[in-house]
Design an enzyme around this catalytic site. Sequence first.
Site, short mmCIF file in Angstrom:
data_model
loop_
_atom_site.label_atom_id
_atom_site.label_comp_id
_atom_site.label_asym_id
_atom_site.label_seq_id
_atom_site.Cartn_x
_atom_site.Cartn_y
_atom_site.Cartn_z
CG HIS A 188 126.95 30.77 62.53
ND1 HIS A 188 126.09 30.19 63.59
CD2 HIS A 188 127.50 31.78 62.83
CE1 HIS A 188 126.67 30.60 64.59
NE2 HIS A 188 127.47 31.49 64.23
CG HIS A 209 132.71 30.76 65.54
ND1 HIS A 209 131.97 29.79 64.55
CD2 HIS A 209 132.04 31.74 65.67
CE1 HIS A 209 130.80 30.63 64.47
NE2 HIS A 209 130.88 31.64 65.54
NE ARG A 220 133.45 6.60 51.62
CZ ARG A 220 133.34 5.68 52.66
NH1 ARG A 220 132.87 5.88 53.72
NH2 ARG A 220 133.95 4.38 52.61
CG ASP A 267 131.97 33.76 69.69
OD1 ASP A 267 131.29 35.10 69.25
OD2 ASP A 267 131.47 32.61 69.40
#
Length: 377
Positions: A188, A209, A220, A267
């Site tokens: 996250h 995850h 890049r 999850d």
Amino acid sequence: MSATLSDARIVTPDGVHDGWLTIEDGRITHIGRGQAPRDGHDLGGRTVVPGFVDIHSHGGAGGSFPDGDPETAAEVAAFHLGRGSTTLVASLVTAAPGTLARAASVLADLCEQGLLAGVHFEGPYIARSRCGAHEPTLLRAPDVAEFRALVKAGRGHVRMLTIAPELPDALDVIREAAAEGIVAALGHSDATYEQTLDGIEAGATVATHLYNALPPLGHRAPGPVAALLQDERVTVELINDGVHVHPAMLRLAMDAAGADRTALITDAMAAAGMGDGRYPLGPMTVDVKDGVARLAEGGAIAGSTLTMDAAFRRTVREVGRSLVDAARMASLTPARVLGLDGETGSITVGRYADLVVLDEDLGVAGVMKRGAWVRRP
């Protein structure tokens, strides 16, 4: 108590063998090939894999770990056990400090009863821009003192913390987690490649995850995904439900990290094992349609309705991995993340008899935990 399982297709860390195994006092004592030396439970040639180890699950069977209700949490654990998850970590979501502490204390009771293997704090120290199904108003800057209080509430059963390494003082919290023997997982997050490496250097060893709630790979600006896949110290979680990650990207991650650094997770949220409808996920409301969970407001993916048996099956059937590699990713690698690979996670002499019997379609036909049938084949 002793038992023999015969006429089995046994998936061990080094291959698939037709044979038998014996169990005494909850542990595997012998693994043999061919005809069993004595009568036992004839599995009719069905496949036996190690019990699944799910290190990231929020709920199932209509219940949710973040609710902090002991009866509900026990029902969730029983549901996932019936689907083959003999080792299960309860994941919480971002909430107020008092709410998290109370939930951790309740879940610690279930850990002490042997129903759960630990507690995972997913948040609150995560990036607002990548918060997904977490309540943004409850996010806060990493705080070592607060984290210590949460760990204390968990009474030695806190196993993992998901944190964004780019946040102020995040590296200090990662170091604190590592010092306490708690897995620091990066996720996250809007971290750069370099900031992700800083988090790993501070002690983070898991990617929460992978791909989801992270910036995409860039040629890049490679971002966190490249850093997490490349570093040998990191195990990457993957949600293989056909929704969260395209099979091509699953193959990319599995090729880069290998089965030794890939952990399948669910999850899962409350709707796992249930039908479509509206469900809670901590303070958030989730709508499930066609088995896909999304926030009622905003539509962000909000966990999954996945179970580990389905993740295992998809890894073999859809992603093309061998039974041996799938078993490693669903059992041994996540057990190693928790430091439990000496006790469970593989069909090895001396390990607990945590086993899943699969039928010819790789569906669950039987589940054994510590030598006792939970679901008899």
